[in-house]
Scaffold this motif. Sequence first.
Motif, PDB file in Angstrom:
ATOM      1  N   HIS A  29     -18.644  28.471  29.978  1.00 53.82           N
ATOM      2  CA  HIS A  29     -18.123  27.105  29.956  1.00 53.82           C
ATOM      3  C   HIS A  29     -18.705  26.369  28.757  1.00 53.82           C
ATOM      4  CE1 HIS A  29     -17.624  22.988  32.168  1.00 53.82           C
ATOM      5  NE2 HIS A  29     -16.786  23.133  31.150  1.00 53.82           N
ATOM      6  N   VAL A  30     -17.834  25.929  27.860  1.00 50.64           N
ATOM      7  CA  VAL A  30     -18.246  25.199  26.661  1.00 50.64           C
ATOM      8  C   VAL A  30     -17.854  23.743  26.828  1.00 50.64           C
ATOM      9  CG1 VAL A  30     -18.055  25.018  24.159  1.00 50.64           C
ATOM     10  CG2 VAL A  30     -17.890  27.270  25.263  1.00 50.64           C
ATOM     11  N   MET A  31     -18.834  22.850  26.905  1.00 48.13           N
ATOM     12  CA  MET A  31     -18.538  21.432  27.038  1.00 48.13           C
ATOM     13  C   MET A  31     -17.864  20.930  25.765  1.00 48.13           C
ATOM     14  SD  MET A  31     -19.382  20.291  29.995  1.00 48.13           S
ATOM     15  CE  MET A  31     -20.506  20.479  31.374  1.00 48.13           C
ATOM     16  N   ALA A  32     -16.752  20.230  25.929  1.00 47.41           N
ATOM     17  CA  ALA A  32     -16.011  19.708  24.783  1.00 47.41           C
ATOM     18  C   ALA A  32     -15.188  18.517  25.236  1.00 47.41           C
ATOM     19  CB  ALA A  32     -15.098  20.786  24.197  1.00 47.41           C
ATOM     20  N   GLY A  33     -14.963  17.595  24.309  1.00 49.85           N
ATOM     21  CA  GLY A  33     -14.209  16.398  24.629  1.00 49.85           C
ATOM     22  C   GLY A  33     -15.106  15.262  25.054  1.00 49.85           C
ATOM     23  N   GLY A  34     -14.619  14.029  24.902  1.00 47.78           N
ATOM     24  CA  GLY A  34     -15.408  12.869  25.283  1.00 47.78           C
ATOM     25  C   GLY A  34     -16.707  12.802  24.503  1.00 47.78           C
ATOM     26  N   ALA A  35     -17.800  12.564  25.193  1.00 56.11           N
ATOM     27  CA  ALA A  35     -19.106  12.417  24.541  1.00 56.11           C
ATOM     28  C   ALA A  35     -19.578  13.705  23.881  1.00 56.11           C
ATOM     29  CB  ALA A  35     -20.146  11.950  25.560  1.00 56.11           C
ATOM     30  N   TYR A  36     -18.987  14.826  24.260  1.00 52.13           N
ATOM     31  CA  TYR A  36     -19.421  16.112  23.709  1.00 52.13           C
ATOM     32  C   TYR A  36     -18.813  16.408  22.348  1.00 52.13           C
ATOM     33  CZ  TYR A  36     -21.183  16.892  28.415  1.00 52.13           C
ATOM     34  OH  TYR A  36     -21.853  16.769  29.608  1.00 52.13           O
ATOM     35  N   GLY A  37     -17.763  15.678  21.977  1.00 48.69           N
ATOM     36  CA  GLY A  37     -17.133  15.960  20.699  1.00 48.69           C
ATOM     37  C   GLY A  37     -16.439  17.312  20.700  1.00 48.69           C
ATOM     38  N   VAL A  38     -16.594  18.041  19.618  1.00 52.52           N
ATOM     39  CA  VAL A  38     -16.078  19.409  19.428  1.00 52.52           C
ATOM     40  C   VAL A  38     -14.576  19.425  19.141  1.00 52.52           C
ATOM     41  CG1 VAL A  38     -15.766  21.721  20.431  1.00 52.52           C
ATOM     42  CG2 VAL A  38     -17.870  20.433  20.887  1.00 52.52           C
ATOM     43  N   VAL A  39     -13.788  18.605  19.854  1.00 52.38           N
ATOM     44  CA  VAL A  39     -12.335  18.738  19.812  1.00 52.38           C
ATOM     45  C   VAL A  39     -11.732  18.378  18.463  1.00 52.38           C
ATOM     46  CG1 VAL A  39     -12.039  18.445  22.292  1.00 52.38           C
ATOM     47  CG2 VAL A  39     -12.021  16.430  20.805  1.00 52.38           C
ATOM     48  N   ASP A  40     -12.469  17.675  17.610  1.00 54.74           N
ATOM     49  CA  ASP A  40     -11.945  17.317  16.290  1.00 54.74           C
ATOM     50  C   ASP A  40     -12.402  18.279  15.203  1.00 54.74           C
ATOM     51  OD1 ASP A  40     -10.479  15.063  17.097  1.00 54.74           O
ATOM     52  OD2 ASP A  40     -12.274  13.808  17.077  1.00 54.74           O
ATOM     53  N   THR A  41     -13.122  19.317  15.593  1.00 49.59           N
ATOM     54  CA  THR A  41     -13.574  20.277  14.593  1.00 49.59           C
ATOM     55  C   THR A  41     -12.432  21.200  14.192  1.00 49.59           C
ATOM     56  OG1 THR A  41     -14.270  21.911  16.235  1.00 49.59           O
ATOM     57  CG2 THR A  41     -15.890  20.231  15.574  1.00 49.59           C
ATOM     58  N   GLU A  42     -12.565  21.739  13.014  1.00 46.81           N
ATOM     59  CA  GLU A  42     -11.543  22.671  12.512  1.00 46.81           C
ATOM     60  C   GLU A  42     -11.433  23.891  13.418  1.00 46.81           C
ATOM     61  OE1 GLU A  42     -10.664  25.326   8.459  1.00 46.81           O
ATOM     62  OE2 GLU A  42     -12.095  23.662   8.416  1.00 46.81           O
ATOM     63  N   GLU A  43     -12.580  24.340  13.928  1.00 48.86           N
ATOM     64  CA  GLU A  43     -12.593  25.527  14.777  1.00 48.86           C
ATOM     65  C   GLU A  43     -11.821  25.282  16.078  1.00 48.86           C
ATOM     66  OE1 GLU A  43     -15.818  25.641  11.903  1.00 48.86           O
ATOM     67  OE2 GLU A  43     -15.227  24.135  13.394  1.00 48.86           O
ATOM     68  N   PHE A  44     -12.046  24.097  16.675  1.00 47.18           N
ATOM     69  CA  PHE A  44     -11.353  23.823  17.930  1.00 47.18           C
ATOM     70  C   PHE A  44      -9.867  23.589  17.694  1.00 47.18           C
ATOM     71  CE2 PHE A  44      -9.753  21.330  21.462  1.00 47.18           C
ATOM     72  CZ  PHE A  44     -10.280  21.993  22.554  1.00 47.18           C
ATOM     73  N   ARG A  45      -9.520  22.873  16.628  1.00 50.88           N
ATOM     74  CA  ARG A  45      -8.105  22.612  16.344  1.00 50.88           C
ATOM     75  C   ARG A  45      -7.340  23.899  16.062  1.00 50.88           C
ATOM     76  NH1 ARG A  45      -5.977  17.165  16.565  1.00 50.88           N
ATOM     77  NH2 ARG A  45      -7.810  15.952  17.154  1.00 50.88           N
ATOM     78  N   ALA A  46      -8.047  24.938  15.638  1.00 44.47           N
ATOM     79  CA  ALA A  46      -7.392  26.237  15.466  1.00 44.47           C
ATOM     80  C   ALA A  46      -7.009  26.826  16.819  1.00 44.47           C
ATOM     81  CB  ALA A  46      -8.317  27.190  14.711  1.00 44.47           C
ATOM     82  N   LEU A  47      -7.761  26.448  17.868  1.00 39.57           N
ATOM     83  CA  LEU A  47      -7.446  26.898  19.216  1.00 39.57           C
ATOM     84  C   LEU A  47      -6.354  26.027  19.837  1.00 39.57           C
ATOM     85  CD1 LEU A  47     -11.104  27.403  20.517  1.00 39.57           C
ATOM     86  CD2 LEU A  47      -9.526  29.203  19.758  1.00 39.57           C
ATOM     87  N   ASN A  48      -6.503  24.722  19.704  1.00 33.92           N
ATOM     88  CA  ASN A  48      -5.521  23.780  20.250  1.00 33.92           C
ATOM     89  C   ASN A  48      -5.285  22.672  19.234  1.00 33.92           C
ATOM     90  OD1 ASN A  48      -3.888  22.052  21.645  1.00 33.92           O
ATOM     91  ND2 ASN A  48      -5.275  21.733  23.357  1.00 33.92           N
TER      92      ASN A  48
END
Length: 206
Positions: A29-48
Amino acid sequence: MLKIWGRANSTNVKKALWAAAELDLDYDHVMAGGAYGVVDTEEFRALNPNGLVPVIEDDGFVLWESNAIVRYLAAKYGVGRLWIDDAARRADAEKWMDWASTTLAAPFVDIIWHTVRLPVEKRDPAIRARGLTAFAKALEIPERTLSGQPWLSGTEFGIGDIPLGVYIYAWMNLPIERPEFPHLAAWYERLKERPAYARSVMTPLT
């Protein structure tokens, strides 16, 4: 190993976590979104490319959209459990998944943001009241269905119960006034008896 991205207090992420727990799947389980961020990274955007959670990766297969994830996990790992082989019975259960997303999501956002998530000074009582009215009105529909069967999926718990099951936890635990829905309340009590529900859904709302 299955990997699930998304913050644990997200309604949509809880669907994926709950399905995985019902199926006794091991996952990272990788925390992402909200206070955790991650979702705006290039790596995550490659996934979604939408930059939203949940997202799963399973043996190299990447999938986003929470209801699609629940269906996929059930189809791949839940034969004889969450998955329903009969096409008509499966569709009858699945309609509740789409209904919850199209009917409950918008008023739920109004309720939760203007009840607990926004700072007090930014909460709008009118928006909150609008959400509460719409949400309660919508719940009259599953209340009628559950008066004649124990689960939205039919005679047994299944994928059709998962989306509304997540919403109903918040509905029952937010500091709001609620009309009485005895059949929904009884269904909620049955959900709470499921270890996977307690583990994945009955967590803090903020």
